[in-house]
Write a protein that holds these residues in place. Sequence first.
Motif, short mmCIF file in Angstrom:
data_model
loop_
_atom_site.label_atom_id
_atom_site.label_comp_id
_atom_site.label_asym_id
_atom_site.label_seq_id
_atom_site.Cartn_x
_atom_site.Cartn_y
_atom_site.Cartn_z
N GLY A 31 0.50 -1.21 0.47
CA GLY A 31 0.12 -0.05 -0.07
C GLY A 31 0.71 1.30 0.00
O GLY A 31 1.91 1.49 -0.58
N PHE A 32 0.19 2.48 0.43
CA PHE A 32 1.16 3.70 0.02
C PHE A 32 0.50 4.92 1.46
O PHE A 32 -0.43 5.03 1.81
CB PHE A 32 0.49 4.96 -1.14
CG PHE A 32 1.23 6.20 -1.00
CD1 PHE A 32 3.00 5.65 -0.44
CD2 PHE A 32 0.81 6.78 -0.64
CE1 PHE A 32 3.84 6.87 -0.95
CE2 PHE A 32 1.60 8.69 -0.56
CZ PHE A 32 2.45 8.25 -0.41
N LYS A 33 1.38 4.56 1.98
CA LYS A 33 1.56 5.30 3.88
C LYS A 33 2.74 6.17 3.14
O LYS A 33 3.92 5.82 2.88
CB LYS A 33 1.61 4.97 4.39
CG LYS A 33 0.16 3.99 5.28
CD LYS A 33 0.07 3.56 6.36
CE LYS A 33 -1.18 2.78 6.82
NZ LYS A 33 -1.10 1.84 7.51
N GLU A 34 2.99 8.00 3.01
CA GLU A 34 3.88 8.76 2.79
C GLU A 34 4.61 8.06 4.26
O GLU A 34 6.05 8.23 3.66
CB GLU A 34 3.39 9.51 3.37
CG GLU A 34 4.82 11.04 2.75
CD GLU A 34 4.65 11.93 2.47
OE1 GLU A 34 4.61 12.95 1.92
OE2 GLU A 34 3.17 11.93 2.25
N SER A 35 4.41 8.33 5.42
CA SER A 35 5.33 8.19 6.65
C SER A 35 5.53 7.06 6.44
O SER A 35 7.77 6.37 6.86
CB SER A 35 4.52 7.65 7.74
OG SER A 35 3.45 6.97 8.19
N GLU A 36 5.94 5.41 5.71
CA GLU A 36 5.93 4.18 5.72
C GLU A 36 7.35 4.69 4.24
O GLU A 36 8.20 4.04 5.04
CB GLU A 36 5.71 2.77 5.22
CG GLU A 36 4.66 2.45 6.32
CD GLU A 36 3.47 2.11 5.95
OE1 GLU A 36 3.39 0.86 5.43
OE2 GLU A 36 3.30 0.83 7.27
N PHE A 37 6.80 5.28 3.23
CA PHE A 37 7.85 5.57 2.60
C PHE A 37 9.32 6.14 3.09
O PHE A 37 10.30 5.99 2.62
CB PHE A 37 7.47 6.63 1.58
CG PHE A 37 6.34 5.09 0.38
CD1 PHE A 37 5.59 3.81 0.95
CD2 PHE A 37 6.66 5.19 -1.15
CE1 PHE A 37 4.72 2.92 -0.66
CE2 PHE A 37 6.21 4.93 -2.05
CZ PHE A 37 5.16 2.89 -1.39
N VAL A 38 8.51 7.19 3.95
CA VAL A 38 9.75 7.88 4.51
C VAL A 38 10.71 7.32 4.94
O VAL A 38 11.86 7.06 5.01
CB VAL A 38 8.89 9.12 4.80
CG1 VAL A 38 10.76 10.07 5.58
CG2 VAL A 38 8.86 10.54 3.95
N GLU A 39 10.37 6.56 5.47
CA GLU A 39 11.15 5.66 6.24
C GLU A 39 11.93 4.58 5.66
O GLU A 39 12.67 4.50 5.88
CB GLU A 39 10.67 4.37 7.61
CG GLU A 39 11.20 3.83 8.55
CD GLU A 39 9.55 3.30 9.63
OE1 GLU A 39 9.69 2.50 9.55
OE2 GLU A 39 8.74 3.68 9.66
N ASN A 40 11.08 3.66 4.75
CA ASN A 40 12.21 2.79 3.70
C ASN A 40 12.15 3.19 2.93
O ASN A 40 13.35 2.59 2.13
CB ASN A 40 11.29 1.83 3.45
CG ASN A 40 10.59 1.18 5.09
OD1 ASN A 40 10.97 -0.26 5.79
ND2 ASN A 40 9.08 1.60 5.17
N TRP A 41 11.83 4.32 2.08
CA TRP A 41 12.54 4.59 0.64
C TRP A 41 13.38 5.96 0.67
O TRP A 41 13.61 6.54 -0.78
CB TRP A 41 11.70 3.80 0.14
CG TRP A 41 10.93 2.54 0.06
CD1 TRP A 41 9.37 2.84 0.07
CD2 TRP A 41 11.46 1.43 0.34
NE1 TRP A 41 8.49 1.67 0.55
CE2 TRP A 41 10.17 0.87 0.34
CE3 TRP A 41 12.26 1.04 -0.01
CZ2 TRP A 41 10.42 -0.86 0.54
CZ3 TRP A 41 12.74 -0.03 -0.28
CH2 TRP A 41 11.44 -1.31 0.29
N LYS A 42 13.44 6.58 1.43
CA LYS A 42 13.70 8.46 1.49
C LYS A 42 15.81 8.21 1.54
O LYS A 42 16.31 7.62 2.59
CB LYS A 42 12.90 9.08 1.55
CG LYS A 42 13.63 10.39 1.33
CD LYS A 42 13.25 11.53 1.74
CE LYS A 42 13.05 12.47 1.40
NZ LYS A 42 11.97 13.59 0.93
#
Length: 117
Positions: free
Chosen positions: A106-117
Amino acid sequence: MITFYWYPKCSTCKKAKQWLDENKVAYNQIDMIETPPKKEELQKWFAASDLGIRRFFNTSGILYREMGLKDKVDQMTEDEAFTLLATDGKLIKRPIVTDGKKVTLGFKESEFVENWK
């Protein structure tokens, strides 16, 4: 490099793709309807995550409802669940983003920031 499994018509996938592009994250893009992840890939991601099997299912999808999976998923073995998921990309929660070691569903911005930034 990460792999981005998506469905181009999915609004959540489009938001995730936009986030990846805006944050200049390099990725390999795969249409999960045309090329669903293999059972072995799903099992590997499951093992690498702390997510339950139900999280891998697109519980809001039409196919999930038509198949009556709400009452069946919890009764399935891991093998049965991943065999079923691998048969149709529309059954799988999307998008899936993975680098082989970690995975987000799915897409949760906080998870993307934590994992993919």
